[in-house]
Scaffold this motif. Structure first.
Motif, mmCIF file in Angstrom:
data_model
loop_
_atom_site.group_PDB
_atom_site.id
_atom_site.type_symbol
_atom_site.label_atom_id
_atom_site.label_comp_id
_atom_site.label_asym_id
_atom_site.label_seq_id
_atom_site.Cartn_x
_atom_site.Cartn_y
_atom_site.Cartn_z
ATOM 1 N N THR A 88 79.234 15.919 70.443
ATOM 2 C CA THR A 88 80.328 15.607 70.216
ATOM 3 C C THR A 88 81.021 16.505 69.834
ATOM 4 N N PRO A 89 82.358 16.686 69.982
ATOM 5 C CA PRO A 89 82.617 18.138 69.545
ATOM 6 C C PRO A 89 83.155 18.730 67.671
ATOM 7 N N PRO A 90 83.123 19.892 67.579
ATOM 8 C CA PRO A 90 82.625 19.295 65.862
ATOM 9 C C PRO A 90 84.661 19.304 65.328
ATOM 10 N N ILE A 91 84.859 18.910 64.511
ATOM 11 C CA ILE A 91 85.986 18.280 63.740
ATOM 12 C C ILE A 91 85.679 18.867 62.464
ATOM 13 N N THR A 92 86.733 19.401 62.601
ATOM 14 C CA THR A 92 87.468 20.209 60.832
ATOM 15 C C THR A 92 88.165 19.779 60.131
ATOM 16 N N ILE A 93 88.701 19.407 59.373
ATOM 17 C CA ILE A 93 89.653 18.958 58.313
ATOM 18 C C ILE A 93 90.050 20.454 58.066
ATOM 19 N N ALA A 94 91.876 20.706 57.596
ATOM 20 C CA ALA A 94 92.530 21.731 57.633
ATOM 21 C C ALA A 94 91.707 23.035 56.840
ATOM 22 N N SER A 95 90.767 22.787 55.675
ATOM 23 C CA SER A 95 90.080 23.598 55.212
ATOM 24 C C SER A 95 89.464 24.413 55.697
ATOM 25 N N ILE A 102 83.313 18.730 59.332
ATOM 26 C CA ILE A 102 82.408 17.013 59.330
ATOM 27 C C ILE A 102 81.744 16.025 59.534
ATOM 28 N N ILE A 103 81.651 16.990 60.408
ATOM 29 C CA ILE A 103 80.190 16.553 61.464
ATOM 30 C C ILE A 103 78.796 16.775 60.410
ATOM 31 N N LYS A 104 77.731 15.814 59.993
ATOM 32 C CA LYS A 104 77.008 16.340 58.855
ATOM 33 C C LYS A 104 75.727 15.895 58.902
ATOM 34 N N TYR A 105 75.906 14.687 60.533
ATOM 35 C CA TYR A 105 74.399 14.225 60.766
ATOM 36 C C TYR A 105 74.253 14.263 62.295
ATOM 37 N N ALA A 106 73.269 14.694 63.203
ATOM 38 C CA ALA A 106 72.874 14.767 64.562
ATOM 39 C C ALA A 106 71.399 14.080 64.868
ATOM 40 N N CYS A 107 71.706 13.115 65.813
ATOM 41 C CA CYS A 107 70.968 12.722 67.101
ATOM 42 C C CYS A 107 69.673 13.805 67.020
ATOM 43 N N MET A 156 66.795 12.241 57.396
ATOM 44 C CA MET A 156 68.351 12.568 56.445
ATOM 45 C C MET A 156 68.055 13.745 56.901
ATOM 46 N N SER A 157 67.039 14.423 56.514
ATOM 47 C CA SER A 157 67.516 16.360 55.155
ATOM 48 C C SER A 157 67.162 16.847 57.063
ATOM 49 N N ASP A 158 66.452 16.652 57.933
ATOM 50 C CA ASP A 158 66.198 16.982 59.343
ATOM 51 C C ASP A 158 67.291 16.769 60.300
ATOM 52 N N ALA A 189 72.794 19.066 62.615
ATOM 53 C CA ALA A 189 74.392 18.498 62.858
ATOM 54 C C ALA A 189 73.934 20.062 62.654
ATOM 55 N N SER A 190 73.779 21.036 61.294
ATOM 56 C CA SER A 190 74.006 22.333 60.890
ATOM 57 C C SER A 190 73.988 22.876 61.780
ATOM 58 N N ARG A 191 72.976 23.120 62.575
ATOM 59 C CA ARG A 191 72.935 24.128 63.627
ATOM 60 C C ARG A 191 73.897 23.851 64.957
ATOM 61 N N PHE A 192 73.873 22.736 65.555
ATOM 62 C CA PHE A 192 75.228 22.128 66.022
ATOM 63 C C PHE A 192 76.003 22.211 66.261
ATOM 64 N N PHE A 193 76.620 22.052 64.995
ATOM 65 C CA PHE A 193 78.032 21.910 64.600
ATOM 66 C C PHE A 193 79.112 22.099 63.575
ATOM 67 N N THR A 194 77.874 23.339 63.690
ATOM 68 C CA THR A 194 78.948 25.049 62.968
ATOM 69 C C THR A 194 79.899 25.594 63.130
ATOM 70 N N THR A 195 80.966 25.974 62.938
ATOM 71 C CA THR A 195 81.686 26.561 64.182
ATOM 72 C C THR A 195 82.486 27.898 63.387
ATOM 73 N N LYS A 196 82.410 28.286 63.615
ATOM 74 C CA LYS A 196 83.157 29.550 63.404
ATOM 75 C C LYS A 196 83.692 30.259 64.777
ATOM 76 N N PRO A 197 84.739 30.908 63.772
ATOM 77 C CA PRO A 197 86.042 31.148 65.153
ATOM 78 C C PRO A 197 85.966 32.623 66.020
ATOM 79 N N ASP A 198 86.356 32.434 66.523
ATOM 80 C CA ASP A 198 86.021 33.238 67.782
ATOM 81 C C ASP A 198 86.591 34.722 67.148
#
Length: 154
Positions: free
Chosen positions: A9-16, A20-25, A56-58, A63-72
């Motif tokens: 799943t591509p990272p999805i972010t809100i305006a701020s 918003i991806i909080k959980y991963a398989c 849930m914690s795992d 999710a935080s490892r895979f879907f945390t985005t930082k600007p290039d």
């Protein structure tokens, strides 16, 4: 577990800029992300056939490892101007700040008590904790007067 590999799943972010991806398989080969824990559990049970009760914690940690985005690229002048505290990848325009303040004012009462919290409840959580003048639009009082916004003074 099924040999089917899920699509990441591509990272999805809100305006701020908050992810918003909080959980991963939790399946080894799956990189599917979810906003809600229930959706993640259903996916793990019905699609990837994860055995046992997933934690849930795992899932949140993956999710935080895979879907945390930082600007290039982050403009170094922004880094120094905002002392590294800017939460978004760009500084807001004056129009964006006016819209943000007007939106906050419209959601509450016209009382001073509501309006005096605009910095702590909207601007700082969205952009970071630093003095307003660092945006480059003067002090908050000057900015508010210029745009016809009522401002509360201590």
């Amino acid at each position: 577990m099924s040999e089917k590999q899920c699509i990441k799943t591509p990272p999805i972010t809100i305006a701020s800029g908050v992810n918003i991806i909080k959980y991963a398989c939790l399946a080894d080969r799956c990189q599917e992300g979810f906003e809600k824990w229930g959706d993640a559990r259903r996916h793990m049970k019905n699609v990837c056939h994860v055995e046992g009760k997933p934690k849930m914690s795992d899932s949140a940690e993956k999710a935080s490892r895979f879907f945390t985005t930082k600007p290039d690229y982050v403009d170094p002048t922004l880094e120094s101007r905002f002392s590294g505290k800017l939460k978004t990848d760009h500084a807001p325009s004056e129009t964006e700040l006016v819209d943000l303040v007007k939106d906050y004012y419209s959601k509450g009462s016209d009382s001073e008590n509501h309006r005096k919290h605009v910095m702590s409840r909207v601007i700082r959580p969205t952009y970071g904790h630093f003095e307003f003048h660092k945006f480059g639009f003067g002090t908050f009082e000057e900015f508010s007067k210029r745009h016809g916004l009522e401002v509360y003074r201590n």
